[in-house]
Structure formats: C-alpha cells, structure tokens
Design a protein around this motif. Structure first.
Motif, PDB file in Angstrom:
ATOM      1  N   ILE A 126       0.857  -1.194   0.000  1.00  0.00           N
ATOM      2  CA  ILE A 126       0.000   0.000   0.000  1.00  0.00           C
ATOM      3  C   ILE A 126       0.888   1.237   0.000  1.00  0.00           C
ATOM      4  N   ILE A 127       0.632   2.148  -0.927  1.00  0.00           N
ATOM      5  CA  ILE A 127       1.361   3.412  -0.991  1.00  0.00           C
ATOM      6  C   ILE A 127       0.363   4.547  -0.836  1.00  0.00           C
ATOM      7  N   VAL A 128       0.702   5.489   0.018  1.00  0.00           N
ATOM      8  CA  VAL A 128      -0.102   6.702   0.186  1.00  0.00           C
ATOM      9  C   VAL A 128       0.780   7.869  -0.242  1.00  0.00           C
ATOM     10  N   GLY A 129       0.311   8.681  -1.192  1.00  0.00           N
ATOM     11  CA  GLY A 129       1.182   9.739  -1.684  1.00  0.00           C
ATOM     12  C   GLY A 129       0.459  10.894  -2.336  1.00  0.00           C
ATOM     13  N   THR A 130       1.219  11.955  -2.571  1.00  0.00           N
ATOM     14  CA  THR A 130       0.708  13.106  -3.334  1.00  0.00           C
ATOM     15  C   THR A 130       0.908  12.835  -4.817  1.00  0.00           C
ATOM     16  N   PRO A 131       0.027  13.352  -5.680  1.00  0.00           N
ATOM     17  CA  PRO A 131       0.111  13.039  -7.114  1.00  0.00           C
ATOM     18  C   PRO A 131       1.458  13.412  -7.731  1.00  0.00           C
ATOM     19  N   GLY A 132       1.971  14.600  -7.399  1.00  0.00           N
ATOM     20  CA  GLY A 132       3.214  15.040  -8.011  1.00  0.00           C
ATOM     21  C   GLY A 132       4.390  14.150  -7.689  1.00  0.00           C
ATOM     22  N   ARG A 133       4.514  13.726  -6.432  1.00  0.00           N
ATOM     23  CA  ARG A 133       5.636  12.865  -6.063  1.00  0.00           C
ATOM     24  C   ARG A 133       5.469  11.453  -6.621  1.00  0.00           C
ATOM     25  N   ILE A 134       4.240  10.979  -6.724  1.00  0.00           N
ATOM     26  CA  ILE A 134       4.000   9.695  -7.389  1.00  0.00           C
ATOM     27  C   ILE A 134       4.454   9.783  -8.843  1.00  0.00           C
ATOM     28  N   MET A 135       4.155  10.912  -9.498  1.00  0.00           N
ATOM     29  CA  MET A 135       4.596  11.118 -10.881  1.00  0.00           C
ATOM     30  C   MET A 135       6.116  11.087 -10.976  1.00  0.00           C
ATOM     31  N   ASP A 136       6.781  11.679 -10.011  1.00  0.00           N
ATOM     32  CA  ASP A 136       8.243  11.687  -9.993  1.00  0.00           C
ATOM     33  C   ASP A 136       8.789  10.262  -9.958  1.00  0.00           C
ATOM     34  N   HIS A 137       8.181   9.409  -9.129  1.00  0.00           N
ATOM     35  CA  HIS A 137       8.622   8.009  -9.041  1.00  0.00           C
ATOM     36  C   HIS A 137       8.274   7.230 -10.312  1.00  0.00           C
ATOM     37  N   LEU A 138       7.159   7.570 -10.938  1.00  0.00           N
ATOM     38  CA  LEU A 138       6.827   6.924 -12.204  1.00  0.00           C
ATOM     39  C   LEU A 138       7.875   7.262 -13.258  1.00  0.00           C
ATOM     40  N   ARG A 139       8.318   8.482 -13.260  1.00  0.00           N
ATOM     41  CA  ARG A 139       9.333   8.903 -14.228  1.00  0.00           C
ATOM     42  C   ARG A 139      10.652   8.157 -13.990  1.00  0.00           C
ATOM     43  N   ARG A 140      10.963   7.901 -12.706  1.00  0.00           N
ATOM     44  CA  ARG A 140      12.199   7.188 -12.358  1.00  0.00           C
ATOM     45  C   ARG A 140      12.033   5.667 -12.445  1.00  0.00           C
ATOM     46  N   ARG A 141      10.822   5.215 -12.713  1.00  0.00           N
ATOM     47  CA  ARG A 141      10.503   3.781 -12.769  1.00  0.00           C
ATOM     48  C   ARG A 141      10.678   3.095 -11.415  1.00  0.00           C
ATOM     49  N   THR A 142      10.600   3.858 -10.340  1.00  0.00           N
ATOM     50  CA  THR A 142      10.666   3.257  -9.005  1.00  0.00           C
ATOM     51  C   THR A 142       9.286   2.847  -8.506  1.00  0.00           C
ATOM     52  N   ILE A 143       8.255   3.303  -9.186  1.00  0.00           N
ATOM     53  CA  ILE A 143       6.882   2.840  -8.965  1.00  0.00           C
ATOM     54  C   ILE A 143       6.308   2.446 -10.312  1.00  0.00           C
ATOM     55  N   ARG A 144       5.701   1.274 -10.361  1.00  0.00           N
ATOM     56  CA  ARG A 144       5.024   0.804 -11.578  1.00  0.00           C
ATOM     57  C   ARG A 144       3.574   0.477 -11.238  1.00  0.00           C
ATOM     58  N   LEU A 145       2.691   0.772 -12.163  1.00  0.00           N
ATOM     59  CA  LEU A 145       1.254   0.655 -11.907  1.00  0.00           C
ATOM     60  C   LEU A 145       0.598  -0.516 -12.631  1.00  0.00           C
ATOM     61  N   ASN A 146       1.397  -1.365 -13.288  1.00  0.00           N
ATOM     62  CA  ASN A 146       0.798  -2.416 -14.106  1.00  0.00           C
ATOM     63  C   ASN A 146       0.096  -3.490 -13.294  1.00  0.00           C
ATOM     64  N   ASN A 147       0.452  -3.638 -12.002  1.00  0.00           N
ATOM     65  CA  ASN A 147      -0.204  -4.655 -11.166  1.00  0.00           C
ATOM     66  C   ASN A 147      -1.144  -4.054 -10.123  1.00  0.00           C
ATOM     67  N   ILE A 148      -1.403  -2.766 -10.241  1.00  0.00           N
ATOM     68  CA  ILE A 148      -2.268  -2.091  -9.271  1.00  0.00           C
ATOM     69  C   ILE A 148      -3.668  -2.700  -9.289  1.00  0.00           C
ATOM     70  N   LYS A 149      -4.190  -2.985  -8.104  1.00  0.00           N
ATOM     71  CA  LYS A 149      -5.541  -3.546  -7.994  1.00  0.00           C
ATOM     72  C   LYS A 149      -6.555  -2.487  -7.558  1.00  0.00           C
ATOM     73  N   THR A 150      -6.083  -1.469  -6.815  1.00  0.00           N
ATOM     74  CA  THR A 150      -6.994  -0.427  -6.326  1.00  0.00           C
ATOM     75  C   THR A 150      -6.294   0.926  -6.340  1.00  0.00           C
ATOM     76  N   ILE A 151      -7.009   1.944  -6.821  1.00  0.00           N
ATOM     77  CA  ILE A 151      -6.550   3.332  -6.708  1.00  0.00           C
ATOM     78  C   ILE A 151      -7.622   4.115  -5.963  1.00  0.00           C
ATOM     79  N   VAL A 152      -7.182   4.890  -4.947  1.00  0.00           N
ATOM     80  CA  VAL A 152      -8.100   5.738  -4.183  1.00  0.00           C
ATOM     81  C   VAL A 152      -7.720   7.197  -4.414  1.00  0.00           C
ATOM     82  N   LEU A 153      -8.685   8.009  -4.783  1.00  0.00           N
ATOM     83  CA  LEU A 153      -8.507   9.458  -4.875  1.00  0.00           C
ATOM     84  C   LEU A 153      -9.240  10.072  -3.682  1.00  0.00           C
ATOM     85  N   ASP A 154      -8.485  10.449  -2.660  1.00  0.00           N
ATOM     86  CA  ASP A 154      -9.082  11.034  -1.461  1.00  0.00           C
ATOM     87  C   ASP A 154      -9.036  12.552  -1.579  1.00  0.00           C
ATOM     88  N   GLU A 155     -10.170  13.199  -1.273  1.00  0.00           N
ATOM     89  CA  GLU A 155     -10.310  14.648  -1.434  1.00  0.00           C
ATOM     90  C   GLU A 155      -9.920  15.061  -2.852  1.00  0.00           C
TER      91      GLU A 155
END
Length: 561
Positions: A126-155
C-alpha cells in the motif's frame, strides 16, 4: 440506513481487535455504507466532507483485500497534501497492528526521494502519496502501476483545486485497466464527474448529507489548549460556571475511564458511560444522572444515545468528535425545553482545521471561550458557599458559636468565617492556564512557482486583497503548484473572505486553512512535483469481473514511514 457496529461487520478479527483498541464501537454513516461495496471490489464514488470517517471507510476494506503473498504495489492512495498523506498512513498503521505481512509507505514532496526509493525496495503493498511525487517516481521507474488492484482518490476536489488534474489523468491512464477505482470528494464539480465517467466502471454512488443546525439556545465555544492542560481547564470551567449538571464527551472508552478517574480524584461526583458497561450498570448510571445525583457524566458518543435529560447546562467536547454529525448529536444534549445551554470544545493546535470543518459542516460560527481567571473561580466558590450558609437553618448552632466567642476575646465571627471558607475551598491550582502559545494559522493557496510566483509576489497578492501588513505573513513555503503561509489566527476569517475568489493573472484564487497547523520545522527539500511526458492513452474498460484476493497468513514486518 442505520449505522452498524464494527463487531457486526464482515471483517477480520485482527481489524476488529485494532478498532476495539482505538475505542470505537459503531461505524459512521460513510463507513456503514462504503466498506461492503469496496470489499466486494466495486468502484465507488463518495460525496463526503472531511470529518465523516472516510479514511477508515476505504482503509479497512483495502487492508482486507491485500494479498500478503504478493510483494508488488497493490493499492495507491492519492491525497492532496503531505499532512493528509501522513494522517492516512497513521490511520492505516493502527488498523494493521495485528495484520502481519502488510507494509505501507508514505510518498510525498519535500522529503528526500532517495529515502523513499529505499523504502520502496522493501516492497510495500500500500502506498499513500501526493500526485506530483507519485509522478516523480513513475518517471524514475521506481513505482510501476501495471499490477495495481486499487486506486483511491481522497479529497479529489482539493487535488483538482491544487492543479493536479494532468497528474491524475496520467496516473489513472497508466494504471492497470482492471483495477478498482475509489473516489472521494466534498463537492460534485464537472471535473469530478468527468473523472468518474472516464476512469470508473459503474461506480456505487454514496452521498453523506450534512444539515445546518438551528440551535439558537446553545452558545457554542471552543478553547485551544495543550493536551496536558485539558483536565485542569475542565476543572476550572466547571467551577467557574458553577455547573450543576454537565456532560463530557470523549472519543474512546479508555479516555472516558481515565478522565472519570481523574475527576473523581478531584472530588467531583462523576461516573462513566460507555459500551463496556453491562446494561444494569448503564441503567444505574443514567438514573443517577437524571435525578441530579451526579454533577458530571463522562461518555462516548454511542453510549450517550438515548440520554433524555432537559437540565444539562453544559456539554464539553473533551475530544474533538471524529464525525461532524457527532458534534450535532453532542451539543444537542443541552439547550432543551426552552432553556439555554453552552457547548465548549477543547482543541489542540493541530485540530484547528477540524474545528473549521465543523463550522462549515454546521454552517455555524463557534466563538472563542475566555478562560476564567483564578480570582473568578475563587469568587464563584466563595459566593456559592456563603449563599448556602444563608439559606440553611443554622439557629441550633448559634449558642455554641456565641459561647466560643465569649471564651476567646481575640477571635471574631469573621475569623471563624474565613477559617471555615478555607477548609471548604479545597486545593485550588493558583497558576493561570495559558492557551496555545502559537496564534498562527497555516493557509494553503493555489499558486506556486509554476505561476512565476516568488515570496515577494505572494506577499503582495495577499496584502493587496486583504487588510493586513507584510509582518503578518510568515513561514512562506513555495511549491510548484501551490504554496503555504502563516497568518495570525484573528486575521484568518477576514483574509479568507477577501482573498477567496479574487483574481490574479486571470485565475481565481483558492485559499483555505491547511488541515494541519504549522510546525516549527519546515520542509527540508523544496523540490516538488512536476508531471512528465505523455503516456499511452489507456482508460478504464467496462469490466464487471473483479478478482477476489486470497488471504494467506504469512509473517512479515510492517513497514511505515
């Protein structure tokens, strides 16, 4: 729909045990209606204000759906601010206390990214994060979303107000199309509807309505106070108001028991009321309270339901209620049968944002309460004592007093009165109680570096639109798409009124009080969140098939920032 108790829910015993330790008995409205559909893998669109218990509403079923044998990222929870990220992580950490093998990580701007990369290597599910920093990790390939089962958009509405729409689009398009998408928002704007239509699959819609309260007979106050000073403050106010019948609310059973014991040691006639009491004990406590044999009753929200007493003079929120609706139920215990009542809410510095949410939810202004001085408390107690003497039949003791005075020429009737008053007053803490030293409020504004704003320009925007000076604006922190600053508490209402919906560079200003109060330490790293190049356009397909995640018990360490 009637709220249900957690022990009646189809959730694991480990979660029930963690919830019981937190002292909560009954689910809030949003929790009652949300947990089951999320457990069943359905998409969900929830319209709910802050303070309705929505974090636990999505956290509980998400935890239950985690496959502890799968070491890939299974859930990402997106939050608008660092404060909300950390609050959400703390809530999840308490819920997984007895769930071995589940790891969580907080990912947000302002923290060294190398530290987060190290934590991601520990394989949190489980990862809890701000959109911008998640984007930063996506760019670095340190987070991958291909196996994600659930996404929560809070507020989600707050994330849009802060300019995260493009980031959200990239994240949602890049994620596994067979995922579950959960969205919570306080408002239903066109952008929210657009996101739901584009990225959700036949979502269950849940709306938690809130009602403006009309209680003109109840004077509502708050006091900002350190946690360690609460018991002394409660003692002083009860004495100052000469409270004959008061109701004190705490959020958990343990808090109720601890406070009741502390008040009993101070000489109060007080008992506790919570869900752990047997029915016979509960009936006995309520009977004593109704017949004025108790001065104070300390209770949890659920246990206090059904209390129908017309003479309650004051309601104390010793803890800020976890649900805005609870606030309405609490203060409604006073001011009945045409009588006037008082409600006083104790808040710590970090809870000022919660107070503002309650004001917004109830459409009510809660005034600041002036703490009574030591002299006022002493004067009230002496007047009460002397009034009691005047109304009592003391003629049978006159002879003894007169004989004593005849035998002791150097003692007067006043000396006797002073001595008796002193013996009856008990121990009074002569120290004045100070409120929180910091009178600043942390503000959020939807302008940042990408708007070509520096500290000087931000100060000018604020000064030009509100009647404050440069010295009133402190602790400015600039990020790419938004900024924070401090202003004095007494100026916050005027600044909010004047700046909100003002225009700068053809764009409306959105200003609000940050959910967390400012800390002495500011962010160490100001490198904030930027989006990166476009990704393949992949929207969420209509697919009703949801995978049930196996629950396999294996031992592993809980990892949390």
């Amino acid at each position: 729909m009637k709220n249900i108790k957690f022990n009646e829910m189809n959730i694991s015993n480990e979660i029930k045990r963690a919830i019981e330790e937190k002292g909560y008995e009954e689910a809030t409205s949003i929790q009652t209606r949300t947990i089951e559909p999320i457990l069943n893998g359905l998409d969900l669109l929830g319209l709910a204000q802050t303070g309705t218990g929505k974090t636990a509403a999505f956290a509980i079923p998400i935890i239950e759906r985690v496959d502890k044998e799968d070491y890939s990222i299974q859930t990402i929870i997106l939050c608008p601010t660092r404060e909300l990220v950390l609050q959400t992580c703390e809530e999840i950490a308490t819920l997984i206390k007895y769930k071995e093998g589940i790891r969580i990580a907080a990912i947000y701007g302002g923290q060294q990214i190398e530290k987060q990369i190290f934590l991601l290597k520990k394989k949190p599910q489980i990862i809890v994060g701000t959109p911008g920093r998640i984007m930063d990790h996506l760019r670095r390939r340190t987070i991958r979303l291909n196996n994600i089962k659930t996404i929560v958009l809070d507020e989600a509405d707050e994330m849009l107000n802060m300019g995260f729409r493009e980031d959200l689009d990239v994240i949602l398009k890049d994620a596994n199309v067979d995922r579950q998408t959960i969205l919570f928002s306080a408002t239903m704007s066109k952008d929210i509807k657009s996101i739901a239509k584009t990225y959700q699959n036949n979502p269950v819609f849940i709306e938690v309505e809130h009602k403006a309260i009309n209680m003109p007979k109840i004077k509502q106050y708050y006091i900002e106070i350190n946690e360690s000073k609460k018991i002394e403050l409660l003692d002083r106010i009860v004495s100052s108001l000469d409270t004959k019948l008061g109701l004190v609310f705490c959020n958990t059973k343990k808090r109720v028991d601890d406070l009741t014991t502390a008040l009993q040691l101070r000489g109060y006639s007080v008992l506790a009321l919570h869900g752990a009491l047997r029915q016979s004990a509960r009936d006995s406590v309520l009977k004593k309270f109704r017949t004025n044999k108790l001065q104070l009753l300390v209770a949890t929200d659920v246990a206090a339901r059904g209390i129908d007493v017309n003479d309650i003079e004051v309601v104390f929120n010793y803890d800020v209620p976890i649900d805005n609706e609870y606030y309405i139920h609490r203060i409604g215990r006073t001011g009945r049968a045409g009588k006037e009542g008082i409600s006083i809410t104790f808040i710590t510095s970090r809870e000022y944002g919660r107070l503002k949410h309650i004001e917004k939810y109830t459409n009510t202004k809660i005034e600041k309460f002036v703490i009574p001085s030591v002299d006022h408390v002493i004067s009230t107690k002496i007047n009460k004592l002397l009034s009691g003497a005047l109304s009592s039949n003391i003629s049978e003791y006159t002879k003894y007093v007169e004989d004593f005075l005849e035998q002791n020429d150097d003692i007067t009737i006043s000396d006797i009165a002073y001595y008796l008053i002193d013996t009856q007053m008990g121990n009074i803490n002569k120290e004045e109680i100070d409120t929180i030293n910091s009178n600043d409020v942390r503000m959020f504004i939807n302008f940042g570096k990408m708007d070509k704003i520096n500290k000087s320009k931000l100060e000018n925007i604020i000064i030009e639109n509100a009647s404050i000076t440069k010295k009133d604006i402190t602790n400015i922190e600039l990020f790419d798409k938004f900024s924070f600053f401090n202003i004095p508490l007494e100026l916050s209402e005027e600044v909010l009124k004047n700046l909100n919906n003002a225009v700068y560079n053809n764009r409306k200003i959105a200003l609000e009080i940050s959910t967390g109060r400012p800390s002495k330490k500011t962010y160490q790293n100001k490198n904030n969140d930027r989006s990166f190049g476009s990704r393949r356009n992949r929207t969420h397909k209509d697919n009703d098939k949801r995978k049930k995640l196996p629950k396999i018990d294996i031992k592993n360490n809980v990892d949390m920032i």
